[in-house]
Design an enzyme around this catalytic site. Structure first.
Site, mmCIF file in Angstrom:
data_model
loop_
_atom_site.group_PDB
_atom_site.id
_atom_site.type_symbol
_atom_site.label_atom_id
_atom_site.label_comp_id
_atom_site.label_asym_id
_atom_site.label_seq_id
_atom_site.Cartn_x
_atom_site.Cartn_y
_atom_site.Cartn_z
ATOM 1 N N GLU A 38 -4.785 -1.902 1.739
ATOM 2 C CA GLU A 38 -3.932 -3.410 1.755
ATOM 3 C C GLU A 38 -4.421 -3.816 3.411
ATOM 4 O O GLU A 38 -4.794 -2.826 4.303
ATOM 5 C CB GLU A 38 -2.430 -2.950 2.268
ATOM 6 C CG GLU A 38 -1.561 -3.933 2.610
ATOM 7 C CD GLU A 38 -0.011 -3.436 2.701
ATOM 8 O OE1 GLU A 38 0.119 -2.136 2.701
ATOM 9 O OE2 GLU A 38 0.503 -4.372 2.842
ATOM 10 N N LYS A 109 1.577 -10.254 -2.311
ATOM 11 C CA LYS A 109 2.578 -8.797 -2.596
ATOM 12 C C LYS A 109 4.184 -9.644 -2.691
ATOM 13 O O LYS A 109 4.393 -10.474 -1.837
ATOM 14 C CB LYS A 109 2.632 -8.236 -1.018
ATOM 15 C CG LYS A 109 3.390 -7.079 -0.994
ATOM 16 C CD LYS A 109 2.948 -6.346 0.215
ATOM 17 C CE LYS A 109 3.733 -4.961 0.541
ATOM 18 N NZ LYS A 109 3.153 -4.281 1.655
ATOM 19 N N CYS A 142 1.174 -1.784 -1.990
ATOM 20 C CA CYS A 142 1.879 -0.736 -1.150
ATOM 21 C C CYS A 142 3.553 -0.823 -1.526
ATOM 22 O O CYS A 142 3.736 -0.288 -2.486
ATOM 23 C CB CYS A 142 1.768 -1.147 0.530
ATOM 24 S SG CYS A 142 2.190 0.317 1.611
ATOM 25 N N VAL A 169 3.564 4.248 5.188
ATOM 26 C CA VAL A 169 3.623 4.834 6.398
ATOM 27 C C VAL A 169 4.986 5.810 6.105
ATOM 28 O O VAL A 169 5.228 6.817 6.986
ATOM 29 C CB VAL A 169 4.401 3.797 7.169
ATOM 30 C CG1 VAL A 169 3.134 2.937 7.899
ATOM 31 C CG2 VAL A 169 5.428 3.089 6.721
HETATM 32 C C1 ACM Z 1 3.838 -1.289 3.336
HETATM 33 O O1 ACM Z 1 4.197 -1.717 2.281
HETATM 34 N N1 ACM Z 1 2.854 -1.331 3.797
HETATM 35 C C2 ACM Z 1 4.466 0.168 3.689
#
Ligand code: ACM
Length: 263
Positions: A38, A109, A142, A169
């Site tokens: 990402e 996203k 992510c 994370v």
């Molecule tokens: C994320 O969606 N970068 C944790």
């Protein structure tokens, strides 16, 4: 089909360096489908919308997508890469899909994480797999992993491989849930996570690495270290993801009971 992830530590704001690094890593091994992390070209921890807008690029005409297109054409590969996309007044946490024949698709996203909500616009495109010459791939980014609807929608629409650019994370969580996403949808997943640390605007994040490739039964076929710069490539048979049976009597898609889900 040889599928691979690229795991490295982008340096915030150093777009040319980051793109060059990702390309050098892809050149170090042979794959037909590569997944990059990402926001691989910009870094992650923005401190304002203005800063994000400055580093974001148009798709497909911005320099990062054009460089990836040249690479894809020259090497005869497909690349799925997370980038910051500027589109008029909007800025998306996006991913591009580029292949040897040109630009194939973009994904924006849907489920923004943490302070991304302050800087990015939420995704506004439907989830649609991309056809790579007979193999369908889905793209999710992510935190989308926490929303099983993302993977399920792509799977029900025929995705055989989920490409998952990530900046994870929360230790272990995305790695675990992507195994479940693979298992419950009987498909392959390729998570390309970043490593390293960013400290900006009073926040500090450590990215968890452990990029991975998972089989339709949930088995981890390849997993990177938590902190190393590395690529991982596995030969898979995407045809296996077309069979949704887990016993003689159970087909995970045929056995669904949507009439009772009441969504
Ligand atoms: C994320 O969606 N970068 C944790």
């Amino acid at each position: 089909m040889r599928v691979g992830y690229v795991q490295f530590a982008p340096r915030f704001g150093e777009v040319k360096r980051n793109v060059g690094k990702a390309i050098a890593l892809m050149e170090s091994e042979k794959a037909e489908l590569w997944v990059l992390p990402e926001l691989f070209s910009t870094g992650y921890l923005f401190v304002s919308r203005e800063e994000l807008r400055e580093l974001a690029e148009e798709v497909p005409d911005g320099p990062t997508t054009r460089t990836l297109l040249e690479f894809a054409r020259a090497q005869g590969v497909t690349v799925v890469a997370g980038i910051a996309e500027r589109a008029g007044e909007k800025v998306y946490n996006a991913a591009v899909v580029v292949g040897p024949g040109g630009f194939l698709a973009r994904y924006r996203k849907l489920h923004l994480f943490g302070k991304e909500k302050l800087w990015f616009d939420p995704g506004d495109l439907p989830l649609e797999p991309v056809d790579l010459g007979g193999v369908k791939v889905g793209v999710m980014i992510c935190f989308d992993h926490f929303f099983p609807e993302t993977a399920r929608t792509l799977a029900l629409k025929g995705a055989q491989i989920l490409c998952h650019p990530a900046n994870l994370v929360l230790p272990g969580m995305g790695q675990l849930s992507m195994r479940v996403r693979a298992m419950e949808n009987r498909l392959f997943t390729v998570t390309a996570n970043r490593i390293g640390r960013e400290a900006r605007g009073g926040d500090e994040l450590r990215f968890t690495g452990e990029s991975q490739i998972v089989a339709p039964d949930g088995a981890v076929l390849r997993r990177a270290s938590p902190d190393g710069e590395e690529v991982g490539v596995v030969e898979i048979d995407p045809g296996k993801a077309l069979d949704k049976r887990i016993t003689r009597y159970n087909d995970l898609f045929a056995d669904r009971r949507p009439e009772f889900y009441g969504l």
